[in-house]
Design an enzyme around this catalytic site. Structure first.
Site, PDB file in Angstrom:
ATOM      1  N   THR A  65       0.895  -1.141   0.000  1.00 25.22           N
ATOM      2  CA  THR A  65       0.000   0.000   0.000  1.00 25.22           C
ATOM      3  C   THR A  65       0.932   1.189   0.000  1.00 25.22           C
ATOM      4  O   THR A  65       2.131   1.033   0.169  1.00 25.22           O
ATOM      5  CB  THR A  65      -0.867  -0.093   1.281  1.00 25.22           C
ATOM      6  OG1 THR A  65      -1.641  -1.281   1.215  1.00 25.22           O
ATOM      7  CG2 THR A  65      -1.773   1.078   1.488  1.00 25.22           C
TER       8      THR A  65
ATOM      9  N   ASN B  63      -3.076  -4.024  -2.608  1.00 24.87           N
ATOM     10  CA  ASN B  63      -2.964  -5.149  -1.678  1.00 24.87           C
ATOM     11  C   ASN B  63      -1.533  -5.683  -1.630  1.00 24.87           C
ATOM     12  O   ASN B  63      -0.652  -4.958  -1.189  1.00 24.87           O
ATOM     13  CB  ASN B  63      -3.977  -6.254  -1.974  1.00 24.87           C
ATOM     14  CG  ASN B  63      -4.220  -7.138  -0.753  1.00 24.87           C
ATOM     15  OD1 ASN B  63      -4.097  -6.693   0.377  1.00 24.87           O
ATOM     16  ND2 ASN B  63      -4.554  -8.388  -0.973  1.00 24.87           N
TER      17      ASN B  63
ATOM     18  N   SER C 145      -7.508  -1.822   6.572  1.00 23.58           N
ATOM     19  CA  SER C 145      -6.824  -1.237   7.722  1.00 23.58           C
ATOM     20  C   SER C 145      -6.236   0.135   7.417  1.00 23.58           C
ATOM     21  O   SER C 145      -5.638   0.767   8.297  1.00 23.58           O
ATOM     22  CB  SER C 145      -5.700  -2.160   8.195  1.00 23.58           C
ATOM     23  OG  SER C 145      -6.216  -3.357   8.728  1.00 23.58           O
TER      24      SER C 145
ATOM     25  N   GLY D 225       1.228  -1.026   5.252  1.00 23.60           N
ATOM     26  CA  GLY D 225       1.672  -2.042   6.194  1.00 23.60           C
ATOM     27  C   GLY D 225       0.635  -3.069   6.557  1.00 23.60           C
ATOM     28  O   GLY D 225       0.785  -3.776   7.547  1.00 23.60           O
ATOM     29  N   GLY D 226      -0.451  -3.184   5.769  1.00 23.17           N
ATOM     30  CA  GLY D 226      -1.450  -4.206   6.040  1.00 23.17           C
ATOM     31  C   GLY D 226      -2.045  -4.053   7.421  1.00 23.17           C
ATOM     32  O   GLY D 226      -2.381  -2.957   7.865  1.00 23.17           O
TER      33      GLY D 226
END
Length: 552
Positions: free
Chosen positions: A362, A382, A434, A453-454
Site C-alpha cells: 500500500t 494489496n 486497515s 503495512g497491512g
C-alpha cells in the site's frame, strides 16, 4: 513516552521557523511523485490537485504498492475546517459469491484470491481522481494528470525495492503476458538500469484526463478491461465498471487528552480501532509509566481494538455496526477495567473471532498547501503488484483486494487478520481495510500522517499519534519510532529490529507476552507537521524506504 529525534536518518526539509513556504509540504513514497505534486501546486493548484497528481504519479512509478487498478481513501480537511472522507475502495463484481474462494475441501484457496483476475475487485482510484479534482480542486484532470502521463510515456528507472518485489512476484507477473511484457525483462525479474515505460497506461490516463470518470469506466478503456479479465478467467461486466461510485463519508472524530483526532470511517477499520485504542489508553498515565509497563498497556489496548475490528466491522452500506459504542469513552473504560498492569491478557480469554491477514503493499502520502487545505491519503493494490494481472492493451495492473474479504469465517487472510460475517463477500460490497489516513491537532500544531503495512497500519499510526500526543512536534520522530504490533490473533507481539530493546523484551515476557521478531523494519510513514498560526511546516519520509518529504 520516550521521544525519538532521528532527524538525520529521515529525508526531512524544513524552512526556518520565521519563514512561510511558498507552495506547501508534500511527503510521499517516491521522489518523482513528490515532484509531480509540487509541479501542480506551482501551476496554481491546491492540496486536492496535488493529491491527484501524486496519486497518479505513484500509480506509474510505484506499481508495487498502488495504481489506477486499485483503490484509495482520501481524508481531506479544507480551509476553514470542513472535513470529508472520499471512499474509493474497490467493490466486488456482480458475479462474486460468498464461497468463491473455497476449494473442494471447503478451505480457503488463497492463490485464487491473490493471483490473476479472479482476485481483483472493481478499481476505485480512477473515480476518486476525477471526484477529488471536481470536489475541491482548482485545476482540471488534464493538468493534474500531466506529470503521470509524462512519466508513463517517457519511462523511469525503478528503485531497488521495485526490482526486489518484481522478483518475488515473478510467477504471478509471468502468468499474465501483458504484465510480463511491462514489468519483466525477457521473462526475468529486471535488474538495475532497467527502464520501465508504460505506453498503454499513458493512453489510459489520457482518456481519463479527457473524459473524466467515463474515460475509464466506459468506452475503450472499460471494453479492454472487461474483455481482458473475462478472457483470462475472471467474470466482470460493463455494468460492474459503469456503476462504480466513490462514496463521501463523514470522517470519524475523537479526542485523546488535549489532542483532536480526525480519521477514517468504515470500510476502513483503522479509524475505529485507532480511536478505541486511544480511548483505552487515555485512562493510563503513560508518561508516568516505565518503558515496559507503557508498552504492555499499549499492546493490551491494541489487543482489544483489533478484537472488535474482527468481530464487528465491514462495509457500512451492507452491515450495521455499533460504531458509536466502539469509539465511546465509557465503552473504553469497560475494556480498560479488564487490563492488568502486571499481566498479559490471553487473547483466547476474550470473546470474538481471531483477526486474519491483509496486504502490506500500500502507499501513503500527506499534502498541506499554503491556503490551509490538507490531504492524508492511503492507496493500495494489496500485496506487491496486486494480482499480477494486466488486461491486454491497458497497462493497468489490477489489485487483489478480494483477499481482504473474509473468504471463510475465522480463516485468516494473507496478513493474518481474521474476519467474521460482517466482512463476508457479496456483490458490490467493499472489503474491510486497515488503511488509516489521519489528521491530528494538539494546541497550535497539526499532524498529517499515515502508512502502508497491512494489518500493522493501525498500530503504526497509533504509535505515531502517541509520539505527537506526548508533545513531540517533529514528524521525523513519528516516522522513525521503533514499531511493535499486536492484532489480537495470533496472540503474539511482533516487533521490528530495534522496535523493542533487551529490557523491553525481557520485561514483556515476564508479564506473559509471547514475542515474535520481524526480520526487517516495516512500514513507510509519510508525515507533515503544520502550525497554521505562523505557517511553519516540517515534512518527513520514513527512513525505512526511500520516499521524499519536502517543504517549498
Amino acid at each position: 513516552m520516550r521521544k525519538l529525534t532521528l532527524v538525520l536518518v529521515c529525508l526531512l526539509v524544513a524552512l526556518p521557523a520565521s519563514a512561510k513556504p511558498r507552495l506547501g509540504a508534500i511527503a510521499s513514497a517516491h521522489p518523482l511523485a513528490t515532484e509531480a505534486g509540487f509541479e501542480v501546486l506551482a501551476a496554481g493548484g491546491n492540496a486536492c490537485d496535488a493529491a491527484v497528481a501524486v496519486s497518479a504519479a505513484l500509480a506509474v512509478v510505484e506499481p508495487v504498492s498502488s495504481g489506477i487498478g486499485g483503490g484509495a481513501f482520501y481524508l481531506i480537511e479544507r480551509r476553514g475546517g470542513q472535513a470529508l472522507f472520499v471512499d474509493a475502495r474497490e467493490t466486488a463484481p456482480a458475479s462474486a459469491t460468498r464461497d468463491m474462494y473455497l476449494g473442494a475441501d471447503g478451505e480457503h484457496d488463497r492463490r485464487r484470491s491473490l493471483d490473476g483476475p479472479l482476485a481483483a475487485g472493481i478499481p476505485g482510484e480512477p473515480a476518486a481522481l476525477a471526484h477529488v479534482v471536481k470536489r475541491c480542486g482548482r485545476l482540471d484532470l488534464k493538468r493534474t494528470l500531466a506529470p503521470a502521463i509524462r512519466l508513463a510515456s517517457e519511462g523511469f528507472e525503478p528503485d531497488a525495492f521495485h526490482l526486489l518485489m518484481a522478483g518475488m512476484r515473478k510467477a504471478a507477473l509471468a502468468a499474465s503476458p501483458a504484465a510480463a511484457a511491462i514489468f519483466l525483462d525477457n521473462g526475468e525479474a529486471p535488474k538495475a538500469g532497467f527502464r520501465l515505460v508504460q505506453k498503454d497506461l499513458a493512453a489510459v490516463l489520457q482518456r481519463l484526463a479527457r473524459a473524466g470518470k467515463a474515460g475509464f469506466y466506459e468506452g475503450e478503456t472499460a471494453r479492454l478491461i472487461v474483455d481482458g479479465v473475462n478472457a483470462a478467467g475472471g467474470a466482470w461486466t460493463a455494468d460492474d465498471l459503469k456503476h462504480y461510485k466513490v462514496v463521501e463519508r463523514a470522517p470519524l472524530r475523537g479526542r485523546y487528552r488535549d489532542m483532536d483526532v480526525l480519521t477514517a470511517p468504515p470500510p476502513s477499520s483503522g479509524g475505529v480501532a485507532l480511536l478505541a485504542a486511544l480511548n483505552i489508553l487515555e485512562g493510563f498515565a503513560l508518561d508516568l509509566r516505565d518503558s515496559v509497563t507503557g508498552k504492555h498497556l499499549i499492546v493490551e489496548a491494541m489487543r482489544r481494538a483489533y478484537r472488535d475490528r474482527a468481530e464487528y466491522l465491514g462495509d457500512p452500506d451492507f452491515v450495521a455496526m455499533p460504531i458509536a459504542q466502539l469509539i465511546d469513552k465509557n465503552y473504553a473504560a469497560g475494556l480498560r477495567a479488564g487490563i492488568r498492569p502486571d499481566r498479559a491478557t490471553p487473547s483466547a480469554s476474550l470473546p470474538g473471532a481471531p483477526a486474519g491477514p491483509e496486504g502490506t503493499d500500500t502507499t501513503h502520502f500527506s499534502v498541506v498547501d499554503t491556503h490551509g487545505n490538507v490531504v492524508s491519503a492511503t492507496l493500495s493494490v494489496n500485496i506487491p503488484f496486486g494480482s499480477g494481472f494486466v488486461p491486454p492493451g491497458t497497462g493497468i495492473l489490477l489489485n487483489d483486494e478480494m483477499d481482504d474479504f473474509s473468504a471463510k469465517e475465522g480463516s485468516p487472510n494473507t496478513y493474518g487478520l481474521i474476519g467474521a460475517h460482517a466482512n463476508a463477500i457479496a456483490p458490490g460490497k467493499r472489503p474491510l481495510s486497515s488503511m488509516t489516513p489521519t489528521i491530528l491537532r494538539r494546541g497550535d500544531t497539526m499532524a498529517v500522517l499515515g502508512t502502508p503495512g497491512g494489518s500493522r497500519i493501525i498500530s503504526m499510526v497509533l504509535l505515531g499519534a502517541l509520539e505527537f500526543a506526548a508533545g513531540n512536534d517533529d514528524p521525523a520522530a513519528w516516522v522513525s519510532t521503533g514499531r511493535y504490533h499486536h492484532q489480537f490473533w495470533p496472540d503474539v507481539i511482533e516487533y521490528e529490529p530495534e522496535g523493542l530493546n533487551d529490557t523491553d523484551r525481557a520485561g514483556l515476557e515476564r508479564l506473559g507476552h509471547t514475542l515474535k521478531p520481524v526480520d526487517r523494519r516495516y512500514g513507510n510513514m509519510q508525515a507533515i507537521a503544520w502550525q497554521p498560526a505562523n505557517g511553519e511546516m516540517k515534512a518527513a519520509s520514513d527512513p525505512r524506504r526511500k520516499g521524499s518529504a519536502q517543504v517549498r
